[in-house]
Design a protein around this motif. Sequence first.
Motif, PDB file in Angstrom:
ATOM      1  N   TRP A  74       0.846  -1.559   0.170  1.00  0.00           N
ATOM      2  CA  TRP A  74       0.137  -0.048   0.134  1.00  0.00           C
ATOM      3  C   TRP A  74       1.004   1.555  -0.125  1.00  0.00           C
ATOM      4  O   TRP A  74       1.748   0.583   0.509  1.00  0.00           O
ATOM      5  N   TYR A  75       0.362   2.262  -0.340  1.00  0.00           N
ATOM      6  CA  TYR A  75       1.349   3.825  -0.087  1.00  0.00           C
ATOM      7  C   TYR A  75      -0.453   4.599   0.385  1.00  0.00           C
ATOM      8  O   TYR A  75      -0.707   5.083  -0.374  1.00  0.00           O
ATOM      9  N   GLY A  76      -0.291   4.532   1.318  1.00  0.00           N
ATOM     10  CA  GLY A  76      -1.004   5.533   1.978  1.00  0.00           C
ATOM     11  C   GLY A  76      -2.325   4.497   2.209  1.00  0.00           C
ATOM     12  O   GLY A  76      -2.610   3.354   2.806  1.00  0.00           O
ATOM     13  N   ASP A  77      -3.755   4.675   1.903  1.00  0.00           N
ATOM     14  CA  ASP A  77      -5.045   3.519   1.295  1.00  0.00           C
ATOM     15  C   ASP A  77      -5.448   3.461   0.192  1.00  0.00           C
ATOM     16  O   ASP A  77      -5.843   2.445  -0.517  1.00  0.00           O
ATOM     17  N   PHE A  78      -3.939   3.647  -0.594  1.00  0.00           N
ATOM     18  CA  PHE A  78      -3.733   3.379  -2.228  1.00  0.00           C
ATOM     19  C   PHE A  78      -3.073   1.367  -2.111  1.00  0.00           C
ATOM     20  O   PHE A  78      -2.662   1.507  -1.729  1.00  0.00           O
ATOM     21  N   HIS A  79      -4.248   0.912  -2.936  1.00  0.00           N
ATOM     22  CA  HIS A  79      -3.901  -0.520  -2.665  1.00  0.00           C
ATOM     23  C   HIS A  79      -2.281  -0.740  -3.636  1.00  0.00           C
ATOM     24  O   HIS A  79      -3.140  -1.183  -4.680  1.00  0.00           O
ATOM     25  N   VAL A  80      -1.564  -0.953  -4.150  1.00  0.00           N
ATOM     26  CA  VAL A  80      -0.773  -0.632  -5.139  1.00  0.00           C
ATOM     27  C   VAL A  80      -0.544  -2.114  -6.141  1.00  0.00           C
ATOM     28  O   VAL A  80      -0.440  -1.888  -7.236  1.00  0.00           O
ATOM     29  N   LEU A  81       0.064  -3.005  -4.530  1.00  0.00           N
ATOM     30  CA  LEU A  81      -0.479  -3.994  -5.343  1.00  0.00           C
ATOM     31  C   LEU A  81      -0.749  -4.954  -4.405  1.00  0.00           C
ATOM     32  O   LEU A  81      -1.060  -5.109  -3.610  1.00  0.00           O
ATOM     33  N   GLN A  82      -1.816  -5.922  -5.371  1.00  0.00           N
ATOM     34  CA  GLN A  82      -2.692  -6.831  -4.775  1.00  0.00           C
ATOM     35  C   GLN A  82      -2.815  -8.156  -4.955  1.00  0.00           C
ATOM     36  O   GLN A  82      -2.408  -8.667  -6.727  1.00  0.00           O
ATOM     37  N   ASP A  83      -2.176  -9.247  -4.367  1.00  0.00           N
ATOM     38  CA  ASP A  83      -2.235 -10.873  -4.152  1.00  0.00           C
ATOM     39  C   ASP A  83      -0.991 -11.095  -5.763  1.00  0.00           C
ATOM     40  O   ASP A  83      -1.448 -11.978  -6.449  1.00  0.00           O
TER      41      ASP A  83
END
Length: 305
Positions: A74-83
Motif C-alpha cells: 500500500w501507499y497510504g490507502d492506495f493498494h498498489v500491489l494486490q495478491d
Amino acid sequence: MDQHLHLQYEVHRRAAGDPRGARRAVPLLIFRAGRTPGSGVRPSPMAARGGLQGVAMRIETHDAMILMEDVGKWYGDFHVLQDINLKISAGERIVVCGPSGSGKSTLIRCLNRLEHHQTGRIVVNGVELTDRIRQLSGPLSEIGMVFQGFNLFPHLTILENCTLAPLTVRKMKRKDAEAKAMAFLERVKIPDQASKYPGQLSGGQQQRAAIARALCMSPKVMLFDEPTSALDPEMVKEVLDTMVGLAQDGMTMIVVTHEMGFARQVADRVIFMDKGRIVEENNPQDFFENPANERSKLFLSQLLH
C-alpha cells in the motif's frame, strides 16, 4: 548493489497498527527487525519458523530464481500491489506491461528492496526478503537495476561510476575493477566515453553506461524500469540492442516497458498488470495475437494502432 549507492535514502511507511501508515525516511540497507505488534501483517513463513535476524537464510524455491507469493503493498490507502503471485526461473526474460499506475515499477522495486512489500513473501535466489534480515547487501548485490532516469553520479566519470560499487562492495582491486568496467563499456559500445562525465553523453549513451555499471557487479538478475521511455526515438534502438544481447547471453531479466517489439522478440512471458493485479500472463505470441483478458485487448488496441 549500485542502485543502493546512488539512492541514499528511501521513503518507507509504517504506523503502529497499520502497515499502510505514514511516511518516514530511513537509510537504505538499514532494515527494521520486526513490525509493531498488532500491525496485522501476516508473518512470512521464514519468520514463523524463527528465522535469525542478520542471517540470510536460504530456502527451497523449487528452481525459481524469483518467487512472489500473495504479495501486497500500500501507499497510504492506495493498494498498489494486490495478491501478486509470480515465479521466474533462472534465464527467463519477463516483460511487464500495463497502463500507468498499474503497479509495474513498484513490483520490480520490491525485488531489490527499494520498496518494501507488506504482505506475502518474496524470495530471490533462495533468500527471503524480510524485515528480520538485517544484512541484505549480499543478496541485493546480485540484482542489477537500470532506471528510467539513468541515475549516474554526475560528478564521477563513466569509468568511476562503473567501478564505484565493485570497489566499495566487492572490495575489488582498482586495476581489476577498471579492467572489468572497460570490458563492459566495450560490450555496450561506448569504451571511448569512459573518461567523460554523464552530462557529456547523449541519453542513449548514458543508459548504456548505466547498463554497464549494473553488469560490473556480476548480477544474477537484471531489472529494467522503462529504460527507453526517457530517450529520443533515435536513441531507443541502441539501448534495446544492448538488452537483446543480454537476453541472448541467458541473463535473467524483468523488463517494465511499452516497447512491444522488444517483448515479441525477447520475452519468454508477458505479464500484463492493471490496478495493482496481474490480470494476464502469457507467451508473447498468444498475448499479442489472442489476448485472454478484455483489459489486455483494450490496452493492445490503443498501443498498437
